[in-house]
Design a protein around this motif. Sequence first.
Motif, short mmCIF file in Angstrom:
data_model
loop_
_atom_site.label_atom_id
_atom_site.label_comp_id
_atom_site.label_asym_id
_atom_site.label_seq_id
_atom_site.Cartn_x
_atom_site.Cartn_y
_atom_site.Cartn_z
N UNK A 33 -17.97 24.63 -24.72
CA UNK A 33 -19.32 24.58 -25.28
C UNK A 33 -19.70 23.14 -25.60
N UNK A 35 -22.67 21.18 -28.14
CA UNK A 35 -23.69 21.31 -29.16
C UNK A 35 -24.27 19.93 -29.46
N UNK A 37 -26.31 17.69 -32.49
CA UNK A 37 -26.70 17.64 -33.90
C UNK A 37 -27.38 16.31 -34.19
N UNK A 43 -26.68 21.97 -36.40
CA UNK A 43 -26.11 21.87 -35.07
C UNK A 43 -26.79 22.90 -34.18
N UNK A 45 -26.92 24.77 -30.22
CA UNK A 45 -26.22 25.09 -28.99
C UNK A 45 -26.92 24.48 -27.79
N UNK A 48 -22.78 26.83 -22.63
CA UNK A 48 -21.39 27.26 -22.58
C UNK A 48 -20.97 27.43 -21.13
N UNK A 56 -24.58 30.15 -20.07
CA UNK A 56 -25.91 30.16 -20.66
C UNK A 56 -26.24 28.77 -21.17
N UNK A 91 -21.15 17.61 -30.08
CA UNK A 91 -19.87 18.25 -30.34
C UNK A 91 -19.47 19.10 -29.15
N UNK B 90 -22.56 27.81 -41.45
CA UNK B 90 -23.23 28.47 -40.34
C UNK B 90 -22.68 29.88 -40.17
N UNK B 99 -23.92 36.65 -22.86
CA UNK B 99 -23.17 35.65 -22.10
C UNK B 99 -22.20 34.90 -22.98
#
Lengths: 116, 114
Positions: A33, A35, A37, A43, A45, A48, A56, A91, B90, B99
């Motif tokens: 993944x 991310x 920030x 943070x 997304x 992935x 996605x 990240x 979070x 997904x």
Amino acid sequence: GPKVLQIPSHQIIDMGQMVTLNCDPVSNHLYFYWYKQILGQQMEFLVNFYNGKVMEKSKLFKDQFSVERPDGSYFTLKIQPTALEDSAVYFCASSLDGLGGYAEQFFGPGTRLTVL
Amino acid sequence: GDSVTQTEGLVTLTEGLPVMLNCTYQTIYSNPFLFWYVQHLNESPRLLLKSFTDNKRTEHQGFHATLHKSSSSFHLQKSSAQLSDSALYYCAPITSGGNYKPTFGKGTSLVVHP
């Protein structure tokens, strides 16, 4: 515990240049993944990745972004060309599974990208 | 797609008082997996709690949460706040239909003062 490494820790580049952020995930993990920030914000997304493919991506994952993990080496995020709004901490994270008890993500320390 | 709603913005507490950070999620898929991550200042996020069992309390480092599928909630609690609990929290559900994309909430910033 398991560690994710990110290289470099800081990167300063001029707008319009290309940058590649490198991530060394936990060795037996299969899901990866990225991310973003922005300083002082939550943070968010980006994307992935599993089995060599993007699973996605979010709206933040612009056309200038790309990811790959050639031959099981670093998981990379490439931005070409960069824009001022790309300045942020990025990240990387990895997990053993995508769902279930082993979907816990382990995060790297982040790469602080500054675009001038 | 899936979504998550957390206690908004900033929560300020006096040390020793109880902590309650709300998390509710929205999904059309059954059997979500719920995670709480914590991010201290200038650090990366790390897992605090996880659960996928309905109505079962899970605990770690003094924090606890119970997944209630009937109300789609996974609230984070602690009986007594410490200064070191000041961080960004979070809530992140994952479902089979997304997904495997974790749906991170906007985060709740907790500040504990003496």
